[in-house]
Design a protein around this motif. Structure first.
Motif, short mmCIF file in Angstrom:
data_model
loop_
_atom_site.label_atom_id
_atom_site.label_comp_id
_atom_site.label_asym_id
_atom_site.label_seq_id
_atom_site.Cartn_x
_atom_site.Cartn_y
_atom_site.Cartn_z
N PHE A 25 0.82 -1.21 0.00
CA PHE A 25 0.00 0.00 0.00
C PHE A 25 0.85 1.26 0.00
CE2 PHE A 25 -2.10 3.44 2.38
CZ PHE A 25 -3.19 3.65 1.55
N ASN A 26 1.89 1.32 0.81
CA ASN A 26 2.70 2.53 0.94
C ASN A 26 3.83 2.63 -0.08
OD1 ASN A 26 1.49 2.32 3.83
ND2 ASN A 26 2.36 4.35 3.71
N ASP A 27 3.98 1.67 -0.95
CA ASP A 27 5.13 1.65 -1.86
C ASP A 27 5.23 2.90 -2.74
OD1 ASP A 27 5.81 -0.76 -0.78
OD2 ASP A 27 5.27 -1.95 -2.55
N GLY A 28 4.13 3.48 -3.12
CA GLY A 28 4.16 4.66 -3.99
C GLY A 28 4.11 5.98 -3.24
N MET A 29 4.29 5.92 -1.93
CA MET A 29 4.23 7.14 -1.10
C MET A 29 5.55 7.31 -0.35
SD MET A 29 0.38 6.83 0.40
CE MET A 29 -0.18 5.16 0.10
N PRO A 30 5.95 8.55 -0.12
CA PRO A 30 7.23 8.78 0.55
C PRO A 30 7.23 8.41 2.04
CG PRO A 30 6.24 10.87 -0.12
CD PRO A 30 5.35 9.78 -0.63
N TRP A 31 6.08 8.19 2.64
CA TRP A 31 6.03 7.85 4.06
C TRP A 31 5.88 6.35 4.24
CZ3 TRP A 31 1.04 6.22 5.86
CH2 TRP A 31 -0.01 6.47 4.98
N GLU A 32 6.45 5.88 5.33
CA GLU A 32 6.40 4.45 5.66
C GLU A 32 5.15 4.15 6.48
OE1 GLU A 32 8.33 2.14 4.52
OE2 GLU A 32 9.77 3.49 3.57
N PRO A 33 4.65 2.94 6.38
CA PRO A 33 3.47 2.59 7.19
C PRO A 33 3.82 2.55 8.67
CG PRO A 33 4.32 0.64 6.07
CD PRO A 33 5.10 1.82 5.57
N PRO A 34 2.90 2.95 9.52
CA PRO A 34 3.18 2.91 10.96
C PRO A 34 3.21 1.47 11.45
CG PRO A 34 0.89 3.47 10.58
CD PRO A 34 1.55 3.42 9.23
N GLU A 35 4.02 1.24 12.46
CA GLU A 35 4.04 -0.09 13.09
C GLU A 35 2.88 -0.23 14.07
OE1 GLU A 35 7.76 -1.66 14.55
OE2 GLU A 35 8.84 -0.21 13.30
N PHE A 36 2.54 0.88 14.71
CA PHE A 36 1.49 0.87 15.73
C PHE A 36 0.48 1.97 15.42
CE2 PHE A 36 5.52 -0.41 17.66
CZ PHE A 36 5.20 -1.71 18.05
N ILE A 37 -0.77 1.72 15.71
CA ILE A 37 -1.84 2.67 15.43
C ILE A 37 -1.62 4.01 16.14
CG2 ILE A 37 -3.40 1.89 17.27
CD1 ILE A 37 -5.71 2.19 15.18
N GLU A 38 -1.00 3.98 17.31
CA GLU A 38 -0.77 5.20 18.09
C GLU A 38 0.10 6.21 17.35
OE1 GLU A 38 -2.08 1.93 20.51
OE2 GLU A 38 -0.25 2.06 19.30
N GLU A 39 0.93 5.74 16.43
CA GLU A 39 1.79 6.64 15.66
C GLU A 39 0.98 7.62 14.81
OE1 GLU A 39 4.99 4.54 13.54
OE2 GLU A 39 4.57 2.84 14.86
N LEU A 40 -0.23 7.28 14.49
CA LEU A 40 -1.05 8.12 13.61
C LEU A 40 -1.62 9.34 14.31
CD1 LEU A 40 -2.81 5.31 11.59
CD2 LEU A 40 -0.98 6.83 10.82
N HIS A 41 -1.60 9.37 15.62
CA HIS A 41 -2.13 10.53 16.35
C HIS A 41 -1.28 11.78 16.09
CE1 HIS A 41 -5.34 8.49 18.52
NE2 HIS A 41 -4.52 7.45 18.58
N GLU A 42 0.02 11.63 16.03
CA GLU A 42 0.89 12.77 15.75
C GLU A 42 0.64 13.30 14.34
OE1 GLU A 42 5.60 13.98 15.34
OE2 GLU A 42 5.08 12.17 16.47
N HIS A 43 0.49 12.40 13.39
CA HIS A 43 0.20 12.82 12.02
C HIS A 43 -1.13 13.57 11.94
CE1 HIS A 43 0.29 12.88 7.69
NE2 HIS A 43 -0.91 12.34 7.67
N LEU A 44 -2.12 13.10 12.68
CA LEU A 44 -3.41 13.80 12.73
C LEU A 44 -3.24 15.22 13.25
CD1 LEU A 44 -6.54 13.99 12.65
CD2 LEU A 44 -6.52 13.00 14.96
N GLN A 45 -2.49 15.38 14.32
CA GLN A 45 -2.26 16.72 14.88
C GLN A 45 -1.55 17.62 13.89
OE1 GLN A 45 -3.78 17.91 17.58
NE2 GLN A 45 -4.71 15.89 17.56
N GLN A 46 -0.58 17.08 13.16
CA GLN A 46 0.14 17.87 12.15
C GLN A 46 -0.81 18.30 11.03
OE1 GLN A 46 3.20 15.08 11.06
NE2 GLN A 46 4.53 15.67 12.76
N SER A 47 -1.71 17.40 10.63
CA SER A 47 -2.68 17.74 9.59
C SER A 47 -3.63 18.85 10.05
CB SER A 47 -3.50 16.50 9.19
OG SER A 47 -2.68 15.54 8.59
N LEU A 48 -4.07 18.78 11.30
CA LEU A 48 -4.96 19.82 11.83
C LEU A 48 -4.24 21.16 11.97
CD1 LEU A 48 -6.86 17.68 14.50
CD2 LEU A 48 -7.74 18.49 12.29
N GLN A 49 -2.98 21.13 12.38
CA GLN A 49 -2.19 22.37 12.47
C GLN A 49 -1.98 22.98 11.09
OE1 GLN A 49 1.30 21.06 14.56
NE2 GLN A 49 0.28 21.08 16.55
#
Length: 187
Positions: free
Chosen positions: A36-60
């Motif tokens: 899924f992530n092969d065509g994107m510059p970001w790597e898939p998260p290992e843990f679901i909790e890692e996505l909370h920081e990305h959410l905050q960055q998107s909202l900012q």
């Protein structure tokens, strides 16, 4: 112009809304599909909790008017379809960059073309973009088809587009100018 996080775009089959914490399980689910992530510059998260920081960055980024990341959901069922973002090109204020992905369970159903058309319109009419650009991994024919269907034109091939697992990923660079969009069937 300040765009509130309650802002929504409605299309025939989709609702595009600001990202939220309720999306995190669906984003994580998508990243767990092999390749899924092969065509994107970001790597898939290992843990679901890692996505909370990305959410905050998107909202900012939304609040600072530098990027707008929308969740795409089905208008009739509210199910999560994918994500689409339009980000300001920091070098040139009226040039924006488009990026998107569809959850593997909903690919090849036309949702992304519909959402991308809506975001292109948003870019030109609400954000006052002069040009909207996009890149896609050379092998990603599905993204290429979406970009061409929404009126983007091929500009150039970039052999070293981004690095993934210490290897360069080749990309194609496409764009659409305001004047071309205004004379297209999508405006």
């Amino acid at each position: 112009m300040k765009i509130p996080i309650t802002y929504q775009i409605k299309t025939e089959r989709c609702i595009l809304r600001c990202v939220s914490s309720q999306d995190i399980p669906y984003v994580f689910s998508a990243t767990q599909f092999p390749g899924f992530n092969d065509g994107m510059p970001w790597e898939p998260p290992e843990f679901i909790e890692e996505l909370h920081e990305h959410l905050q960055q998107s909202l900012q980024a939304w609040e600072s008017h530098s990027a707008y990341t929308f969740t795409i959901q089905c208008a009739s069922t509210s199910r999560f379809i994918g994500r689409i973002s339009i980000r300001k090109n920091h070098e040139l204020a009226r040039i924006w960059n488009l990026g998107f992905w569809t959850h593997p369970e909903h690919q090849s159903q036309g949702y992304m073309t519909e959402a991308a058309q809506a975001i292109i319109k948003f870019g030109f009419t609400v954000l006052a973009a002069d040009r909207i650009e996009a890149y896609h991994a050379l092998w990603n024919r599905s993204s290429e088809k979406v970009l061409k269907k929404i009126g983007m034109q091929f500009l150039c091939y970039i052999p070293e587009g981004f690095q993934k697992r210490d290897q360069w990923v080749e990309v194609n660079f496409l764009a659409i100018e305001r004047k071309d969009w205004q004379t297209s069937s999508f405006s």
